[in-house]
Write a protein that holds these residues in place. Structure first.
Motif, short mmCIF file in Angstrom:
data_model
loop_
_atom_site.label_atom_id
_atom_site.label_comp_id
_atom_site.label_asym_id
_atom_site.label_seq_id
_atom_site.Cartn_x
_atom_site.Cartn_y
_atom_site.Cartn_z
N ALA A 15 9.90 -4.61 -8.91
CA ALA A 15 10.86 -4.41 -7.81
C ALA A 15 11.35 -2.98 -7.73
O ALA A 15 11.72 -2.51 -6.64
CB ALA A 15 12.03 -5.38 -7.95
N ALA A 18 9.92 -0.96 -4.98
CA ALA A 18 10.23 -1.33 -3.60
C ALA A 18 11.25 -0.38 -3.00
O ALA A 18 12.07 0.20 -3.73
CB ALA A 18 10.76 -2.76 -3.55
N PRO A 21 14.91 -2.89 -3.87
CA PRO A 21 14.58 -3.88 -4.89
C PRO A 21 15.23 -5.24 -4.68
O PRO A 21 14.62 -6.27 -4.95
CB PRO A 21 15.07 -3.23 -6.19
N CYS A 24 13.31 -7.09 -2.06
CA CYS A 24 12.02 -7.44 -2.65
C CYS A 24 12.15 -8.75 -3.43
O CYS A 24 11.37 -9.68 -3.25
CB CYS A 24 11.56 -6.31 -3.55
N ALA A 35 5.76 -9.18 -1.64
CA ALA A 35 6.50 -7.95 -1.34
C ALA A 35 5.49 -6.83 -1.14
O ALA A 35 4.41 -6.82 -1.75
CB ALA A 35 7.46 -7.61 -2.47
N LEU A 37 4.87 -3.10 -1.87
CA LEU A 37 5.37 -2.07 -2.79
C LEU A 37 4.56 -0.79 -2.65
O LEU A 37 3.35 -0.84 -2.48
CB LEU A 37 5.30 -2.58 -4.23
N TRP A 105 0.40 1.22 0.33
CA TRP A 105 1.23 0.09 -0.06
C TRP A 105 0.36 -1.04 -0.58
O TRP A 105 -0.77 -1.20 -0.15
CB TRP A 105 2.05 -0.37 1.14
#
Length: 156
Positions: A15, A18, A21, A24, A35, A37, A105
């Motif tokens: 997280a 992210a 977080p 996420c 998620a 990231l 990502w």
């Protein structure tokens, strides 16, 4: 370390990549279960075709070697993703290899359960352990050689 502690540490570690977080973690538990990231800050991902990746992971999973770093499989796309240290210069070359780094990502499920076609083969343990690029490269070379022997040549 208990499995539950490992998962929670893995959640916090993932997280942190992210943009938010908290959001996420909420998405993992209450939203879509995935998620998005950003790669390139804490880790990069080397995505390879699944047969190559599964064989390479098997080669990395030896009692004489450290436990492999986080490894994700996408069964829908037929890909295995190895999390490794950020390497802005790249250097990964090969048929079907995709180096995911800064500006890209990665869609990931939480470390504690699969979501859709995404599943952790080796979940992050929260310590920041990643695949060693040298070990991963050697395992991919060996796996590629094995697949070349196992795959029948194409008929003309």
């Amino acid at each position: 370390m208990t499995t539950n502690t490992m998962w929670m540490r893995g959640v916090e570690w993932l997280a942190a990549a992210a943009a938010d977080p908290r959001t996420c973690k909420w998405e993992w538990d209450h939203g879509e279960g995935i998620a998005l990231l950003e790669a390139g800050r804490f880790w990069d991902v080397l995505s390879v075709p699944d047969r190559l990746g599964l064989l390479a992971l098997d080669l990395l999973w030896r009692p004489s070697l450290p436990v492999p770093g986080p490894t994700l499989v996408d069964t829908a796309a037929g890909r295995v993703g190895f999390f490794l240290p950020p390497e802005p210069s790249g250097g990964w070359v090969g048929a079907g290899l995709r180096h995911v780094t800064r500006g890209a990502w990665v869609t990931v499920p939480p470390p504690y359960r699969p979501t859709r076609a995404l599943e952790w083969l080796v979940p992050p343990d929260g310590t920041g352990t990643l695949h060693s690029p040298g070990s991963l490269e050697e395992a991919l070379r060996q796996a590629n050689g094995t697949l070349a022997v196992l795959t029948p040549p194409c008929a003309p």
